[in-house]
Scaffold this motif. Structure first.
Motif, PDB file in Angstrom:
ATOM      1  N   PRO A  75       4.762 -12.629 -18.237  1.00 22.84           N
ATOM      2  CA  PRO A  75       3.792 -12.542 -18.694  1.00 22.84           C
ATOM      3  C   PRO A  75       3.530 -10.953 -19.034  1.00 22.84           C
ATOM      4  CG  PRO A  75       4.215 -14.466 -17.265  1.00 22.84           C
ATOM      5  CD  PRO A  75       5.088 -13.285 -17.246  1.00 22.84           C
ATOM      6  N   VAL A 106       0.551  -9.495 -18.747  1.00 30.83           N
ATOM      7  CA  VAL A 106       0.103  -9.064 -17.364  1.00 30.83           C
ATOM      8  C   VAL A 106       0.374  -8.247 -16.673  1.00 30.83           C
ATOM      9  CG1 VAL A 106      -0.815  -9.181 -15.132  1.00 30.83           C
ATOM     10  CG2 VAL A 106      -1.619 -10.734 -17.692  1.00 30.83           C
ATOM     11  N   ILE A 140       0.610  -4.276 -15.734  1.00 27.63           N
ATOM     12  CA  ILE A 140       0.848  -3.706 -14.781  1.00 27.63           C
ATOM     13  C   ILE A 140       1.596  -2.974 -13.882  1.00 27.63           C
ATOM     14  CG2 ILE A 140       0.240  -4.630 -12.019  1.00 27.63           C
ATOM     15  CD1 ILE A 140      -2.511  -4.911 -13.906  1.00 27.63           C
ATOM     16  N   ALA A 160       4.742 -10.223  -7.010  1.00 19.52           N
ATOM     17  CA  ALA A 160       3.988 -10.488  -6.977  1.00 19.52           C
ATOM     18  C   ALA A 160       2.765 -10.929  -7.896  1.00 19.52           C
ATOM     19  CB  ALA A 160       3.038  -9.341  -6.224  1.00 19.52           C
ATOM     20  N   VAL A 161       3.075  -9.817  -8.977  1.00 22.59           N
ATOM     21  CA  VAL A 161       1.870 -10.291  -9.953  1.00 22.59           C
ATOM     22  C   VAL A 161       2.165 -11.397 -11.031  1.00 22.59           C
ATOM     23  CG1 VAL A 161       1.689  -9.634 -12.510  1.00 22.59           C
ATOM     24  CG2 VAL A 161       1.295  -7.946 -10.408  1.00 22.59           C
ATOM     25  N   LEU A 195       3.731 -14.483  -9.374  1.00 25.19           N
ATOM     26  CA  LEU A 195       3.334 -15.803  -8.746  1.00 25.19           C
ATOM     27  C   LEU A 195       2.235 -15.261  -8.879  1.00 25.19           C
ATOM     28  CD1 LEU A 195       5.955 -14.900  -5.842  1.00 25.19           C
ATOM     29  CD2 LEU A 195       6.229 -16.537  -7.221  1.00 25.19           C
ATOM     30  N   THR A 196       1.803 -14.417  -8.263  1.00 25.67           N
ATOM     31  CA  THR A 196      -0.149 -14.520  -8.316  1.00 25.67           C
ATOM     32  C   THR A 196      -0.311 -15.004 -10.255  1.00 25.67           C
ATOM     33  OG1 THR A 196      -0.647 -12.678  -7.599  1.00 25.67           O
ATOM     34  CG2 THR A 196      -2.027 -13.470  -8.445  1.00 25.67           C
ATOM     35  N   THR A 197       0.002 -14.894 -11.589  1.00 24.04           N
ATOM     36  CA  THR A 197      -0.145 -15.051 -12.163  1.00 24.04           C
ATOM     37  C   THR A 197       0.650 -16.631 -13.100  1.00 24.04           C
ATOM     38  OG1 THR A 197       0.617 -12.935 -13.747  1.00 24.04           O
ATOM     39  CG2 THR A 197       0.057 -14.852 -15.313  1.00 24.04           C
ATOM     40  N   LEU A 198       1.833 -16.921 -12.576  1.00 28.43           N
ATOM     41  CA  LEU A 198       2.198 -17.950 -12.674  1.00 28.43           C
ATOM     42  C   LEU A 198       1.510 -18.917 -11.582  1.00 28.43           C
ATOM     43  CD1 LEU A 198       4.079 -19.334 -14.321  1.00 28.43           C
ATOM     44  CD2 LEU A 198       3.926 -16.734 -14.249  1.00 28.43           C
ATOM     45  N   GLY A 199       1.077 -18.550 -10.357  1.00 25.60           N
ATOM     46  CA  GLY A 199       0.333 -19.235  -9.946  1.00 25.60           C
ATOM     47  C   GLY A 199       1.196 -20.935  -9.080  1.00 25.60           C
ATOM     48  N   LYS A 200      -0.032 -21.549  -8.671  1.00 19.27           N
ATOM     49  CA  LYS A 200       0.842 -23.073  -8.115  1.00 19.27           C
ATOM     50  C   LYS A 200       1.032 -23.385  -8.994  1.00 19.27           C
ATOM     51  CE  LYS A 200      -1.828 -26.576  -5.420  1.00 19.27           C
ATOM     52  NZ  LYS A 200      -1.792 -26.406  -4.300  1.00 19.27           N
ATOM     53  N   LEU A 232       4.038 -22.025 -11.828  1.00 22.15           N
ATOM     54  CA  LEU A 232       5.551 -22.014 -11.276  1.00 22.15           C
ATOM     55  C   LEU A 232       5.682 -23.439 -11.733  1.00 22.15           C
ATOM     56  CD1 LEU A 232       7.676 -19.552 -10.270  1.00 22.15           C
ATOM     57  CD2 LEU A 232       7.235 -20.781  -7.880  1.00 22.15           C
ATOM     58  N   VAL A 258      -2.065 -18.367 -16.789  1.00 22.76           N
ATOM     59  CA  VAL A 258      -1.194 -18.197 -17.925  1.00 22.76           C
ATOM     60  C   VAL A 258      -1.050 -18.912 -18.886  1.00 22.76           C
ATOM     61  CG1 VAL A 258       0.382 -19.118 -16.460  1.00 22.76           C
ATOM     62  CG2 VAL A 258       1.847 -17.453 -18.334  1.00 22.76           C
ATOM     63  N   LEU A 312       3.239 -26.715  -3.214  1.00 16.86           N
ATOM     64  CA  LEU A 312       3.035 -25.882  -3.542  1.00 16.86           C
ATOM     65  C   LEU A 312       2.650 -24.658  -3.297  1.00 16.86           C
ATOM     66  CD1 LEU A 312       5.192 -23.182  -4.668  1.00 16.86           C
ATOM     67  CD2 LEU A 312       4.365 -23.894  -7.179  1.00 16.86           C
ATOM     68  N   LEU A 314       0.764 -21.255  -3.691  1.00 21.28           N
ATOM     69  CA  LEU A 314       0.731 -19.976  -4.767  1.00 21.28           C
ATOM     70  C   LEU A 314      -0.972 -20.112  -4.897  1.00 21.28           C
ATOM     71  CD1 LEU A 314       4.122 -20.015  -6.842  1.00 21.28           C
ATOM     72  CD2 LEU A 314       2.869 -18.788  -4.809  1.00 21.28           C
ATOM     73  N   PRO A 315      -0.977 -18.757  -5.092  1.00 14.01           N
ATOM     74  CA  PRO A 315      -2.897 -18.745  -5.403  1.00 14.01           C
ATOM     75  C   PRO A 315      -3.110 -19.216  -6.665  1.00 14.01           C
ATOM     76  CG  PRO A 315      -1.835 -16.687  -5.617  1.00 14.01           C
ATOM     77  CD  PRO A 315      -0.435 -17.624  -4.878  1.00 14.01           C
ATOM     78  N   ILE A 349      -6.978 -11.408 -12.172  1.00 17.39           N
ATOM     79  CA  ILE A 349      -5.662 -10.819 -11.419  1.00 17.39           C
ATOM     80  C   ILE A 349      -5.083  -9.076 -12.012  1.00 17.39           C
ATOM     81  CG2 ILE A 349      -2.773 -11.299 -11.897  1.00 17.39           C
ATOM     82  CD1 ILE A 349      -3.314 -13.710 -12.073  1.00 17.39           C
ATOM     83  N   PHE A 371      -5.176  -6.201  -9.180  1.00 21.37           N
ATOM     84  CA  PHE A 371      -4.352  -5.599  -9.344  1.00 21.37           C
ATOM     85  C   PHE A 371      -4.644  -4.147 -10.135  1.00 21.37           C
ATOM     86  CE2 PHE A 371      -1.456  -9.484  -9.217  1.00 21.37           C
ATOM     87  CZ  PHE A 371      -1.297  -9.019  -7.894  1.00 21.37           C
TER      88      PHE A 371
END
Lengths: 449, 477, 130
Positions: free
Chosen positions: A82, A84, A88, A338-339, A341-346, A349, B17, B42, B44-45, B52, B56
């Protein structure tokens, strides 16, 4: 030179202040016989414009996978990144900073690493993660060394279904240690559990398995974990982080150390690097971990802040007795992870993992319908699978290249027993149309036989 | 100013996303993969894209980089990172390459690696270079393994590596990782290796001496030729930690001084950004006799074609996957092409000039343990201030109030209350003057002001003891 | 700072003898030099100590230091409290901050240990050097 701000006048005045007559005198402590007399044989300086042009020309001499369709994986993957993430990690406050030794003015990097550590724990189901290692292979080598330290044992069992380059790196790292390395053979593309049960005993520090393995297959992780633990060996696993969008996390099947290549998490494929190795383990082993760790604490006013911690493990304090020699790691790549995994998120991903799974299975089925491309193994797979080609994969790949397709990896490079084996990778980026064309070209090469 | 953790910002149901819809049959995963392999949850946040980006971006604002201001960390060579290098290192033609794509389809990348290797060999006075190591310490490990393989090929078993007491911690750690015993040699009163002591230590059990030159005090090892002679006479090898190579670019070459191996820190000397702790790149150069032991593959040139050569029977193997931190190599290559041979020498000259100028401005205000011409960096001692209860740490933190990143402190270990300062060539005299004035002012300030510094950061001094006693290494619900 | 009734090693450990058992800890001076202690690595009960040899480490947040056995013998007890509360060594080096109890193998070895006043002299010398 436009990167150097001093003017001739500055230099003159500065030399004068120091009490020297010439620049040469700054180097008077270097023996004259080793001073460079003539200019070094390097190309003449290019202007910025010329440099950019030269770089574009070099780039034009490569086939890049924006222009070609890539079905090759084997440890380096063409996953979607992505925007983002790039935005970043392109922030200069991040990329032009050093290792966060001065915590008060490095809270950005420190908090991001703390978040990265947490995200890796969430992804892998492990207790603690470090701040990153060089890549998946060196992370595995460090994991193996850590297993020897923890168990006090000096024998390793590496599955032959581990990435061959990873096995080679582990062997290279161990050259100076007296550790015996045994390779576990495979049957039907999977780690041979009968062999393992027979050969494994309490001399083993660790059993090391990749999941999904190099052929793309899912290993029997629960079973291997039990076999390893029965003799007190650690279970060390190398996993594909994207697969963890749907697959059981290593923590769930009792892994003691989970490592892997983090490139797929938002890092450019970039001809093999820079990537990052993620490294996670159980809480009880934290003081044996290699690499940097960031911890949360408070300042004098009770505000939360982050610091590098448990540094007594590291080379700058423990020197020859450190848990590893690593200093610089892959911090910016870990930030990208980290960005990502945060962007894709639960949800994201899981979706990416499902797209990989479904598209790879679609490609597998379509290829299986062809004449002459039977699956090499029958096991369950995620995003990569192996087929047997009717002729040498090299020839097939050459035909594919004419259609601007980079085909799978010929297994012969690492497994001479599979002369015609082809390892195919299908990520979420591949469209049905691209897969159909790939299969179409394969079928044409098959018919030519 | 404080920023919450991503885990504290997210909320169930948010997405960050947009992904393509599935254009192949949407089979349930349970049909493709046995259930025992599938994860149940899973954790994750869940955040939206604007949240986001804000998160950051705010974190980045809590950081300092070379682009924000002077960053005089000794032995880290925090020089300016040219922007054109970043642009080049993001060209699709150079970055969208699979490491296993056929050689004929990556000639540009292989040429870049080949030429960079040639340039580094030329700069260091070495005969062959591997670009595989991912960082300086990784280069050291590679070098130590090569030394080990070299002696094995001669059927010799040597057990010791000699390392000065002023060395970086990575040196003894890398030697130990290869099974060598790290033996410390003392520095003399001029800050260099004590040659008399060294002579006593070197015998046929010594595989190598590992030196940083200029050393971590910023001083050129004046007796380098004699040192090389001592170790070579005993059949050992001389390894150069190139962390401080910035001082020597185009002026002197380790290979000409008798060094047999040299690692380069591209993220220091060759301007590639340090990324908050990496990625680095630590290519290793060696003399001809050691070339057969380099990791595979090597990039070679045959006629006009570039190839990856795996046919190296004496090679130590591989120290990482693929070929190295290629993205970092691109930037170092671009840097060298923009400098040219003249620019390269100017880098060293201005780096050394800047360091000596700062010494001149500061030595009346701080104790200078080794008062002689330095190279690219120098080490002051806070010993005078310590008598008033002020520690090097306090001076460092107070510098933050003045808008400067602190120098390296408490290293090298042989200097009491060390403040190790490396300005680099990319700082102007005006900046150096402002920095010197800040340090001079601090030298006279009272303990109370210094002890409570820094005063304007998002957090004050943090409780590192608590962090180490009860490690909190991840967020938990 | 250096209680009577204890014997001291030049490597800054103390020994309190009761019958053939010796309780071992580190001295006020040693903990003061280290600063805030964050972690103590203890030997196993049953481990054999050799006089003068290292038997564990103590860490502050930026330093690691080794313990050296003041006498030889078998470890019969370790202070498990230190695992969770290493700061006991700072707070009470001669009391709750004890490290282990050893079964003294050779009482003659104790003759080389220092009395409180000799140890205090030794510490003064060290401070002058360092």
């Amino acid at each position: 030179m436009h990167y150097i701000p001093n003017t001739d006048e500055d230099r003159r005045e500065m030399l004068q202040a120091i009490g020297l007559a010439s620049m040469d005198e700054l180097f008077s402590d270097i023996p004259p016989q080793v001073r460079v007399k003539a200019a070094l044989k390097l190309p003449a300086a290019l202007s910025e414009l010329e440099l950019l042009e030269h770089a574009r020309q070099l780039g034009a001499e490569n086939a890049n996978i924006d222009d070609y369709v890539c079905f090759r994986g084997a440890g380096a993957y063409d996953h979607f990144i992505p925007s983002v993430v790039r935005q970043i990690v392109s922030r200069a406050e991040f990329y032009t900073s050093y290792t966060p030794y001065q915590a008060e003015i490095s809270q950005g990097t420190l908090q991001a690493i703390y978040e990265y550590q947490t995200l890796i724990c969430q992804l892998t189901g492990m207790d603690v993660s470090n701040a990153s290692m060089y890549d998946g292979a060196s992370a595995l080598a460090e994991a193996v060394l850590m297993s020897c330290r923890i168990t006090g044992r000096d024998r390793l069992l590496l599955s032959q279904t581990l990435h061959p380059e990873y096995r080679q790196v582990v062997r290279t790292y161990l050259q100076g240690m007296s550790v015996e390395t045994l390779e576990i053979p495979y049957t039907s593309g999977l780690t041979d559990l009968d062999w393992l049960r027979k050969e494994l005993d309490d001399r083993a520090a660790a059993v090391v398995v990749q999941h999904p393995n190099f052929f793309g297959l899912l290993e029997e992780m629960n079973e291997i974990s039990q076999i390893a633990h029965r003799v007190g060996a650690l279970f060390v696993v190398s996993v594909d982080p994207i697969s963890l969008g749907i697959l059981q996390p290593p923590g769930a099947y009792g892994a003691d150390i989970a490592v892997g290549e983090g490139q797929a998490l938002g890092n450019e494929i970039c001809f093999g690097g820079p990537y990052l190795g993620f490294f996670a383990t159980r809480e009880q082993f934290v003081r044996n971990m290699p690499g940097r760790l960031v911890g949360a604490t408070t300042d004098s006013e009770g505000r939360r802040g982050f610091v590098l911690t448990l540094q007594t493990r590291e080379q700058h304090i423990r020197r020859a007795k450190a848990t590893s020699n690593i200093c610089s790691n892959e911090s910016l790549n870990a930030l990208a992870a980290a960005v990502y995994l945060t962007t894709l998120g639960k949800e994201g991903l899981r979706k990416v993992a499902l797209l990989c799974l479904r598209k790879a299975h679609y490609a597998w089925r379509e290829i299986a319908k062809l004449n002459g491309f039977p699956p090499l193994f029958s096991g369950t797979f995620f995003k990569e699978f192996s087929v047997n080609c009717p002729t040498s994969p090299q020839k097939i790949n050459q035909v594919l290249l004419k259609q601007r397709i980079i085909g799978g990896l010929g297994l012969k490079k690492f497994y001479p027993e599979h002369q015609n084996g082809l390892l195919v990778c299908v990520t979420e980026k591949r469209t049905k149309e691209q897969i159909d064309e790939f299969v179409e070209v394969l079928s044409e090469t098959g018919e030519q036989q | 100013m404080k920023e919450r953790l991503v885990f504290e910002i997210g909320k169930k149901g948010k997405v960050g996303v947009s992904l393509p819809r599935c254009d192949v049959p949407e089979e349930e995963p349970e049909r493709l993969i046995p259930e025992q392999h599938l994860r149940k949850d899973l954790p994750l946040p869940e955040l939206s894209e604007p949240e986001i980006v804000r998160h950051f971006t705010r974190l980045s604002q809590l950081n300092c980089g070379v682009d924000t201001g002077l960053y005089p960390l000794g032995s880290c060579t925090m020089k300016y990172n040219p922007k054109v290098n970043e642009e080049i290192a993001s060209l699709a033609g150079l970055t969208r390459l699979h490491p296993y794509q056929p050689e004929e389809l990556c000639q540009g990348a292989l040429r870049l690696m080949y030429e960079l290797g040639e340039y580094l060999a030329q700069i260091g006075g070495m005969d062959a270079v591997t670009l595989q190591p991912a960082a300086g310490a990784h280069g050291e490990l590679t070098g130590m393994l090569i030394i080990r393989a070299y002696f094995l090929s001669k059927a010799q078993k040597r057990h010791q590596v000699i390392i000065p007491d002023s060395a970086h911690g990575t040196n003894p750690a890398s030697a130990a990782l290869c099974g060598y015993q790290a033996i410390e040699v003392k520095s003399d009163e001029r800050g260099c290796v004590d040659v008399v002591e060294l002579n006593k230590l070197v015998d046929e059990d010594v595989a190598a001496i590992m030196l940083t030159n200029p050393n971590t005090l910023g001083l050129f090892e004046e007796n380098i030729l004699e040192i090389a002679d001592i170790v070579h006479r005993a059949g050992g090898l001389l390894y150069c930690d190139g962390a401080n190579l910035n001082a020597l670019l185009g002026v002197a070459r380790p290979g000409d001084m008798g060094f047999d191996l040299l690692h380069f820190n591209l993220h220091k000397t060759f301007s590639t950004p340090h990324g908050g702790g990496g990625p680095g790149s630590g290519p290793l150069g060696v003399k001809r006799t050691l070339a057969p032991f380099l990791p595979v593959p090597l990039v070679v040139k045959q006629g006009k074609r570039y190839l990856l050569d795996y046919n190296c029977p004496l090679s130590i193997g591989k120290v990482r996957s693929f070929y190295g931190n290629f993205g970092v190599l691109i930037k170092a290559y671009a840097y060298l092409l923009s400098l040219g041979p003249e620019g390269l020498r100017q880098v060293a000259e201005n780096a050394v000039l800047n360091a000596n100028y700062l010494v001149k401005r500061l030595k009346d205000h701080y104790h200078l343990p080794y008062d002689r011409i330095c190279k690219h960096e120098f080490v002051l001692s806070g010993a005078r201030q310590k008598k008033r209860g002020i520690r090097a740490l306090d001076i460092a933190k107070r510098l933050i109030d003045c808008g400067f990143h602190p120098p390296t402190i408490y290293f090298p270990l042989i200097v009491n209350e060390a403040l190790m300062i490396e300005p680099t060539e990319t700082e102007s005299r005006q900046t150096l003057d402002r920095f010197a004035e800040a340090l001079i002012k601090i030298a006279q300030e009272d303990a109370e002001t210094l002890k409570s510094a820094p005063h304007h950061t998002s957090v004050g001094r943090l409780d590192e003891v608590a962090a180490a006693r009860k490690p909190n290494l991840r967020w938990k619900e | 700072m250096y209680p009577e009734g204890l014997k001291y090693a030049k490597t800054h450990e103390w020994l309190k003898v009761e019958d053939n058992e010796g309780k071992v800890g580190i001295t006020y001076y040693a903990q003061d030099r280290l600063g805030d202690i964050t972690f103590v690595e203890l030997p196993q009960v049953g481990a054999e100590l050799t006089k003068g040899k290292s038997f564990g480490t103590v860490e502050s947040f930026k330093a690691v230091s080794e313990f050296y056995a003041p006498v030889s013998g078998k470890v019969i007890q370790v202070n498990k409290e230190l695992r969770d509360n290493p700061e006991l060594i700072n707070q009470d080096p001669y009391g709750q901050g004890w490290i282990l109890v050893v079964e003294i193998a050779s009482p003659a070895e104790m003759e080389e240990l220092l009395s409180p006043s000799d140890y205090e002299q030794w510490v003064k010398q060290q401070e002058e050097v360092g």
